[in-house]
Every structure is written in C-alpha cells, then in structure tokens.
Scaffold this active site. Structure first.
Site, PDB file in Angstrom:
ATOM      1  N   ALA A  65      47.308  37.159  39.760  1.00  0.00           N
ATOM      2  CA  ALA A  65      47.768  37.088  38.373  1.00  0.00           C
ATOM      3  C   ALA A  65      48.073  38.512  37.924  1.00  0.00           C
ATOM      4  CB  ALA A  65      46.681  36.469  37.505  1.00  0.00           C
ATOM      5  N   GLY A 108      45.242  35.090  42.391  1.00  0.00           N
ATOM      6  CA  GLY A 108      46.127  33.969  42.073  1.00  0.00           C
ATOM      7  C   GLY A 108      47.128  33.683  43.182  1.00  0.00           C
ATOM      8  N   GLU A 111      45.276  31.603  45.532  1.00  0.00           N
ATOM      9  CA  GLU A 111      45.086  30.303  44.869  1.00  0.00           C
ATOM     10  C   GLU A 111      46.384  29.496  44.867  1.00  0.00           C
ATOM     11  OE1 GLU A 111      43.453  32.439  41.544  1.00  0.00           O
ATOM     12  OE2 GLU A 111      41.612  31.267  41.629  1.00  0.00           O
ATOM     13  N   GLU A 131      39.087  39.229  42.620  1.00  0.00           N
ATOM     14  CA  GLU A 131      38.873  39.324  41.170  1.00  0.00           C
ATOM     15  C   GLU A 131      37.550  40.006  40.824  1.00  0.00           C
ATOM     16  OE1 GLU A 131      39.821  36.605  42.818  1.00  0.00           O
ATOM     17  OE2 GLU A 131      41.426  35.562  41.736  1.00  0.00           O
TER      18      GLU A 131
HETATM   19  N1  CAA Z   1      49.000  42.596  38.685  1.00  0.00           N
HETATM   20  C1  CAA Z   1      49.874  43.501  38.199  1.00  0.00           C
HETATM   21  N2  CAA Z   1      50.460  44.451  38.952  1.00  0.00           N
HETATM   22  C2  CAA Z   1      50.153  44.471  40.259  1.00  0.00           C
HETATM   23  C3  CAA Z   1      49.259  43.560  40.838  1.00  0.00           C
HETATM   24  C4  CAA Z   1      48.668  42.573  39.987  1.00  0.00           C
HETATM   25  N3  CAA Z   1      47.847  41.630  40.444  1.00  0.00           N
HETATM   26  N4  CAA Z   1      49.138  43.838  42.153  1.00  0.00           N
HETATM   27  C5  CAA Z   1      49.951  44.893  42.390  1.00  0.00           C
HETATM   28  N5  CAA Z   1      50.566  45.273  41.244  1.00  0.00           N
HETATM   29  C6  CAA Z   1      51.513  46.373  41.065  1.00  0.00           C
HETATM   30  C7  CAA Z   1      50.801  47.725  41.103  1.00  0.00           C
HETATM   31  O1  CAA Z   1      50.244  48.013  39.843  1.00  0.00           O
HETATM   32  C8  CAA Z   1      51.945  48.638  41.476  1.00  0.00           C
HETATM   33  O2  CAA Z   1      52.721  48.843  40.331  1.00  0.00           O
HETATM   34  P1  CAA Z   1      53.208  50.356  39.949  1.00  0.00           P
HETATM   35  O3  CAA Z   1      54.110  50.759  41.081  1.00  0.00           O
HETATM   36  O4  CAA Z   1      53.914  50.197  38.642  1.00  0.00           O
HETATM   37  O5  CAA Z   1      51.985  51.186  39.890  1.00  0.00           O
HETATM   38  C9  CAA Z   1      52.777  47.785  42.434  1.00  0.00           C
HETATM   39  O6  CAA Z   1      52.402  46.421  42.163  1.00  0.00           O
HETATM   40  C10 CAA Z   1      52.480  48.085  43.897  1.00  0.00           C
HETATM   41  O7  CAA Z   1      51.081  47.983  44.098  1.00  0.00           O
HETATM   42  P2  CAA Z   1      50.192  49.150  44.742  1.00  0.00           P
HETATM   43  O8  CAA Z   1      50.814  50.491  44.483  1.00  0.00           O
HETATM   44  O9  CAA Z   1      48.786  48.966  44.297  1.00  0.00           O
HETATM   45  O10 CAA Z   1      50.364  48.826  46.296  1.00  0.00           O
HETATM   46  P3  CAA Z   1      49.316  49.090  47.475  1.00  0.00           P
HETATM   47  O11 CAA Z   1      50.019  48.733  48.727  1.00  0.00           O
HETATM   48  O12 CAA Z   1      48.713  50.428  47.346  1.00  0.00           O
HETATM   49  O13 CAA Z   1      48.126  48.015  47.233  1.00  0.00           O
HETATM   50  C11 CAA Z   1      47.216  45.834  46.773  1.00  0.00           C
HETATM   51  C12 CAA Z   1      48.415  46.654  47.325  1.00  0.00           C
HETATM   52  C13 CAA Z   1      45.997  46.003  47.658  1.00  0.00           C
HETATM   53  C14 CAA Z   1      47.659  44.370  46.777  1.00  0.00           C
HETATM   54  C15 CAA Z   1      46.909  46.304  45.331  1.00  0.00           C
HETATM   55  O14 CAA Z   1      48.112  46.349  44.581  1.00  0.00           O
HETATM   56  C16 CAA Z   1      45.935  45.431  44.612  1.00  0.00           C
HETATM   57  O15 CAA Z   1      44.745  45.510  44.840  1.00  0.00           O
HETATM   58  N6  CAA Z   1      46.425  44.546  43.685  1.00  0.00           N
HETATM   59  C17 CAA Z   1      45.590  43.721  42.856  1.00  0.00           C
HETATM   60  C18 CAA Z   1      45.002  42.566  43.628  1.00  0.00           C
HETATM   61  C19 CAA Z   1      44.104  41.745  42.721  1.00  0.00           C
HETATM   62  O16 CAA Z   1      43.095  42.215  42.238  1.00  0.00           O
HETATM   63  N7  CAA Z   1      44.472  40.464  42.480  1.00  0.00           N
HETATM   64  C20 CAA Z   1      43.736  39.586  41.618  1.00  0.00           C
HETATM   65  C21 CAA Z   1      44.338  39.568  40.247  1.00  0.00           C
HETATM   66  S1  CAA Z   1      43.374  38.654  39.077  1.00  0.00           S
HETATM   67  C22 CAA Z   1      43.725  37.028  39.390  1.00  0.00           C
HETATM   68  O17 CAA Z   1      44.512  36.703  40.237  1.00  0.00           O
HETATM   69  C23 CAA Z   1      42.988  36.013  38.533  1.00  0.00           C
HETATM   70  C24 CAA Z   1      43.178  34.593  38.962  1.00  0.00           C
HETATM   71  O18 CAA Z   1      42.312  33.982  39.512  1.00  0.00           O
HETATM   72  C25 CAA Z   1      44.430  33.876  38.669  1.00  0.00           C
END
Ligand code: CAA
Length: 257
Positions: A65, A108, A111, A131
């Site tokens: 998400a 998400g 999911e 998360e």
């Molecule tokens: N939401 C918003 N933006 C996201 C995102 C997310 N879930 N995941 C990645 N992005 C964005 C980053 O912020 C980044 O944007 P900018 O270039 O503007 O900074 C871009 O995508 C590229 O990401 P990274 O630079 O972080 O890329 P990376 O290769 O270094 O890392 C990753 C990749 C490990 C996937 C890392 O991006 C990450 O940890 N993302 C979040 C994963 C996460 O926590 N997901 C759970 C979300 S909460 C949820 O899903 C609730 C639910 O149950 C529905």
C-alpha cells in the site's frame, strides 16, 4: 485508467491487467486500487474473457500500500476512506485470476498476489509482509491468507519479523504455483491462463467458487456446496459437449453456455 493498463483481449479469452506506477514500485494507492476494482468488475462481466492475469513489471509486482498516502492519516481518516473496500471486488471476481509476479510483492502487494487464485513467480520474486517494520500490521488479508496458505508457524514468523522470502522459499511453503526464468514470467502465466481458458468457463468458475468455499466452511457444508455446483453444471451445454467429445474421441469446443 492512470495507474493500470488493461488489455481485455491480450490473448484469446485472456485479459491482462498491468499495474503501472513503476517509479513507486507499483505502490497501491487509492486511485490504483479503485481502477483495479473497476477493471475486474468490468472484465468479470465480459463474456469473451475467461481468465484474468494481473502483473506488474520485472522489478516490482507491487511494494505494498502507498505508505506516503497513509503516513499522515489518523484512525478516523482511515476509517472514512475505507481503503480496503476496493479490495472486496478481487475476492468477488468469479473468473480465475493469475498473479504474474516478478520482483517485490510486499505488504499489500503480497496480499494482492494471495488474493489471486494462482501465483506464477519469476526467479527474482520476493514476498513479504513488512508492515511490522513501519509500526503497523497487514491490513488487506495478510494475517489470514498467508496463514491459510503456509500455516501458522511460518506466517507468524513472516508477519512478526517482516522478513522477505525469495521465490524458492515461497514455493517450498506452497505460497506460489511455480518459478520461471525472469524473462518468461508473463509468457508462462499466459500459458497457464490459456490452459484454463480452454476449459468450460462455467465449470472453471464454479470449481473456483467451490475451492474458495473450503476456506470458509466446515467439511460437510463444503461437500454439500461442491455437490450443488457439480449438479448445476449438468444444466450447461458445455457439460454435454465435454462428455460427448470424450465419447467421440475429439477435442471439446466449450462455448460458456
Ligand atoms: N509506498 C510508497 N512508496 C513506495 C513504496 C510504498 N509501499 N515502496 C516503494 N516506494 C517508493 C520509494 O519511496 C521510492 O520513491 P522515491 O524514489 O520517490 O524515493 C521508490 O518507490 C523506489 O523505492 P526504493 O528507493 O526504496 O527502492 P529500493 O530498491 O531501495 O527498495 C523496497 C525497495 C525494499 C521494496 C523498499 O522500497 C521498501 O521497503 N518499500 C516498502 C515496502 C513496505 O513496507 N510495504 C508495506 C506497505 S504497508 C501495506 O502494504 C499495508 C497493507 O497491508 C495493505
């Protein structure tokens, strides 16, 4: 559609939905999920379509998400927006859905893949429910679907540590159907979709409904439900065609009638 691309006739009887926010690793914001809901609803009513494939790109199926969209929200904002209501359509879709996953399928994104009926993963796919690392927990079915898919011990570990798992580990837990080379993940998903699309669409939808019911009920009720769907299929021309084709030693031509 801004954040997804829909190709209703990607191949005969097969629709493709591509998540399309590549810079944000296909983070699932409200608009994207609304578009996905509308596309699934429309494709489910489209007679020509028998199987739906959902994919992302090579780097990410979806990284969860949209954290940036949620970060400043309070409980009442989240409740009012009711962001997970758009997810209900995935569960309601009658046609089989295949997730073609490469790269990140996190939060998400994991999911969403689990809400599909089958997962074809590239060798670079990574799954996880991270998360917990951002101070929350799965909210779109992760604690329930992951546990049903891989069992309590491993689900608990993944949900409580947020650890990512690679495709081989996901396969060994029974989370995914197959692993394919990265350059073939979409092609192999379409191949699987074609195999399913060659069956009677009425039978595939009723069979899908019955398999899903097994997660929601006890054995007696599930068997009753299965039997009802089995008998119902004898009202379809496709049942006559399938059985007659077998007797006549020819390939059946299912029409979805
Ligand atoms: N939401 C918003 N933006 C996201 C995102 C997310 N879930 N995941 C990645 N992005 C964005 C980053 O912020 C980044 O944007 P900018 O270039 O503007 O900074 C871009 O995508 C590229 O990401 P990274 O630079 O972080 O890329 P990376 O290769 O270094 O890392 C990753 C990749 C490990 C996937 C890392 O991006 C990450 O940890 N993302 C979040 C994963 C996460 O926590 N997901 C759970 C979300 S909460 C949820 O899903 C609730 C639910 O149950 C529905």
């Amino acid at each position: 559609m801004e954040f997804i691309k829909v190709t209703p006739n990607y191949a005969p009887h097969i629709a493709l939905i591509e998540l399309n926010r590549p810079k944000e690793l296909n983070a699932l914001n409200l608009q994207l999920m609304g578009e996905l809901r509308d596309a699934l609803k429309a494709l489910d009513q489209e007679d020509e379509v028998r199987v739906i494939v959902i994919t992302g790109n090579e780097r990410a199926f979806a990284a969860g998400a949209d954290i940036k969209q949620m970060a400043g929200k309070g409980t009442i904002d989240m409740w009012k927006v009711d962001q997970f209501s758009t997810w209900d359509q995935i569960n309601k879709t009658r046609k089989p859905i295949i997730a073609a996953v490469s790269g990140f399928a996190l939060g998400g994104g994991c999911e969403l893949a689990m809400s599909c009926d089958m997962i074809v993963a590239s060798e670079t796919a990574q799954f996880g429910q991270p998360e917990i690392k951002i101070g929350v927990m799965p909210g779109a079915g992760g604690t329930q679907r992951l546990t049903r898919a891989i069992g309590k011990a491993k689900a608990m570990e993944l949900v409580l540590t947020g650890r990512f798992i690679k495709a081989e580990e996901a396969l060994s837990y029974g989370l995914i159907n197959q692993i394919v080379p990265v350059e073939l993940y979409l092609e192999e998903s379409i191949k699987l979709a074609k195999e399913i699309a060659s069956m009677s669409p009425i039978a595939t939808q009723m069979a899908k409904e019955a398999v899903k019911r097994s997660f929601e009920t006890h054995l007696d009720e599930g068997l009753h439900f299965e039997r009802k769907n089995f008998y119902m299929l004898f009202a379809a021309e496709d049942q006559k065609e399938g059985m007659n084709a077998f007797v006549e030693k020819r390939k059946p031509e299912f029409k979805g009638k």
